[in-house]
Scaffold this active site. Sequence first.
Site, short mmCIF file in Angstrom:
data_model
loop_
_atom_site.label_atom_id
_atom_site.label_comp_id
_atom_site.label_asym_id
_atom_site.label_seq_id
_atom_site.Cartn_x
_atom_site.Cartn_y
_atom_site.Cartn_z
N TYR A 25 0.84 -1.21 0.00
CA TYR A 25 0.00 0.00 0.00
C TYR A 25 0.87 1.25 0.00
CZ TYR A 25 -2.91 3.66 2.18
OH TYR A 25 -3.56 4.84 2.48
N SER A 107 -3.58 12.62 8.90
CA SER A 107 -4.53 12.39 7.80
C SER A 107 -5.95 12.20 8.31
CB SER A 107 -4.10 11.13 7.03
OG SER A 107 -5.14 10.66 6.21
N GLN A 128 -4.98 17.20 8.13
CA GLN A 128 -5.27 17.14 6.68
C GLN A 128 -6.72 16.72 6.45
OE1 GLN A 128 -5.41 13.69 5.02
NE2 GLN A 128 -6.37 14.76 3.29
N TYR A 130 -9.77 15.63 3.82
CA TYR A 130 -10.28 15.23 2.51
C TYR A 130 -11.67 15.81 2.39
CZ TYR A 130 -6.74 11.82 1.08
OH TYR A 130 -5.58 11.23 0.65
N THR A 156 -6.48 18.53 1.02
CA THR A 156 -5.95 17.78 -0.12
C THR A 156 -6.95 17.83 -1.27
OG1 THR A 156 -4.70 16.35 1.34
CG2 THR A 156 -5.16 15.49 -0.86
N ARG A 165 -4.23 1.66 -7.76
CA ARG A 165 -2.97 0.95 -7.52
C ARG A 165 -3.29 -0.54 -7.61
NH1 ARG A 165 -3.18 5.00 -3.79
NH2 ARG A 165 -3.98 3.54 -2.24
N LYS A 252 -3.08 21.32 -0.78
CA LYS A 252 -2.16 20.24 -1.18
C LYS A 252 -2.63 19.55 -2.46
CE LYS A 252 -0.26 15.94 0.77
NZ LYS A 252 -0.83 14.81 0.06
N HIS A 276 0.72 13.60 -4.92
CA HIS A 276 0.27 12.56 -4.00
C HIS A 276 1.26 11.38 -4.00
CE1 HIS A 276 -3.68 12.06 -1.82
NE2 HIS A 276 -3.13 10.89 -1.53
N ARG A 279 0.55 8.64 -6.65
CA ARG A 279 -0.55 7.69 -6.37
C ARG A 279 -1.84 8.06 -7.08
NH1 ARG A 279 0.92 4.80 -1.77
NH2 ARG A 279 -1.12 4.57 -0.81
C1 FNR Z 1 -0.34 9.17 1.12
N1 FNR Z 1 -0.69 10.50 0.86
C2 FNR Z 1 -1.80 11.04 1.46
N2 FNR Z 1 -2.09 12.37 1.29
C3 FNR Z 1 -3.15 12.92 1.91
O1 FNR Z 1 -3.37 14.12 1.76
N3 FNR Z 1 -3.94 12.16 2.73
C4 FNR Z 1 -3.73 10.83 2.93
O2 FNR Z 1 -4.45 10.18 3.68
C5 FNR Z 1 -2.64 10.24 2.25
N4 FNR Z 1 -2.38 8.91 2.38
C6 FNR Z 1 -1.22 8.38 1.88
C7 FNR Z 1 -0.90 7.03 2.12
C8 FNR Z 1 0.33 6.53 1.69
C9 FNR Z 1 0.71 5.13 2.03
C10 FNR Z 1 1.22 7.36 0.98
C11 FNR Z 1 2.57 6.84 0.53
C12 FNR Z 1 0.88 8.65 0.69
C13 FNR Z 1 0.24 11.37 0.10
C14 FNR Z 1 1.28 11.99 1.03
O3 FNR Z 1 0.70 12.94 1.85
C15 FNR Z 1 2.41 12.66 0.24
O4 FNR Z 1 1.85 13.53 -0.71
C16 FNR Z 1 3.31 11.64 -0.47
O5 FNR Z 1 3.56 10.53 0.36
C17 FNR Z 1 4.62 12.29 -0.83
O6 FNR Z 1 5.42 11.43 -1.56
P1 FNR Z 1 6.59 10.53 -0.90
O7 FNR Z 1 7.33 11.37 0.10
O8 FNR Z 1 5.90 9.37 -0.24
O9 FNR Z 1 7.38 10.11 -2.08
#
Ligand code: FNR
Length: 388
Positions: A25, A107, A128, A130, A156, A165, A252, A276, A279
């Site tokens: 994940y 989150s 954060q 949603y 976000t 994914r 964001k 993100h 993702r």
């Molecule tokens: C996230 N990200 C994310 N962003 C957000 O606003 N709310 C969320 O709940 C989540 N959940 C989440 C889960 C997982 C497993 C990942 C890896 C990422 C995105 C996160 O805030 C951020 O933008 C990225 O993780 C940045 O990239 P790197 O540092 O993981 O490469």
Amino acid sequence: MPVITEIEDLKRIYRRRAPKMFYDYCESGSWTEQTFRENSSDFDEIYFRQRIAVDMSGRSTKSQMIGEDVAMPVALAPVGLTGMQHADGEIKAARAAEKFGVPFTLSTMSINSIEDVAAATNKPFWFQLYTMRDEDFIRRLIERAKAAKCSALVITLDLQILGQRHKDLKNGLSAPPKPTIANLINLATKWRWGIGMLGAQRREFGNIVGHVEGVSDAADLGSWTAEQFDLTLDWAKIAKLKEMWGGKVILKGIIDAEDAKMALKVGADAIIVSNHGGRQLDGALSSIRALPSILDAVGDKVEVHLDSGIRSGQDVLKAVAMGAKGTYIGRAFIYGLGAMGEEGVTKALEVIHKEMDVSMALCGRRSMDEVGRDILLVPEGFEGKWQS
Ligand code: FNR
């Protein structure tokens, strides 16, 4: 315990200790994962200018993000299901961030609730949000974040619809994990994780379960969240949320200069250039490549932050030198958390701090104020002459 000197070391231990579905994940991007890969590999296209014989005593990586003092310009990004990577993961990560002197962002889709994290920490953290269709739930969530004295609301904006994914679908990802044969066999080998989880404060989405009518268990939650994506989100709604919050707002998920201009119009205190972590829209530009055009458009009017792809202090330094006032790490701190709990998050921050500090010194600079574009060598065309 192996000697840990880099983020990759933490990732190796995390992979051994966490259940496969939660490792996957974290460690995946949408569709072909092109953007996920390029978020990191694009940093490698930028070089430093090494300078010598410059007094490097009395250095400091201290800075500010939205007016708050930070030990280095690195915050912990909001990461859903953090409490499934390690028991009480959000509490552990928030404590590590607080001790290190960097912001923690909780989150909406966390396991520990806003109240759990507030009770376990002493300094305000960021929350954060949603945007969801249930306006009443959003209003109450904002009230809860205010009551917990969160010092910023991070909204976000790049998840109105969910990017796919492949691994999550194949693993049947859910919290708590679904008892499929493959999951049970895998969980049986993760005894350390399992023992921790038995003692965890929570194993479900703490901000949601018990706070939404008709949602009392994971099955209800699945159908509720699926219905909750707000396909109708627009800038007017974002402005309304900002007003409802009344405090500092960080927007964001901005990767395009036109959207950055709109964020400026609704009065954001800061924006996060982010895809993100690769993702959502596979094939979108990496954050570091998108940063210059966004800075050109709004950089002198709003604080610009960046996340996605940061795995080292060199990456942080490159983003700051390009013009980002702050950065966020997502996966890099999850690797630490999954490997060793709070201690692992601290280790991740220490590794990044040291890399950043030494790289800054070798560029002949002693403070964040002295770090600018002139410490970098950026290849011609890096920013691209994009046409649409
Ligand atoms: C996230 N990200 C994310 N962003 C957000 O606003 N709310 C969320 O709940 C989540 N959940 C989440 C889960 C997982 C497993 C990942 C890896 C990422 C995105 C996160 O805030 C951020 O933008 C990225 O993780 C940045 O990239 P790197 O540092 O993981 O490469």
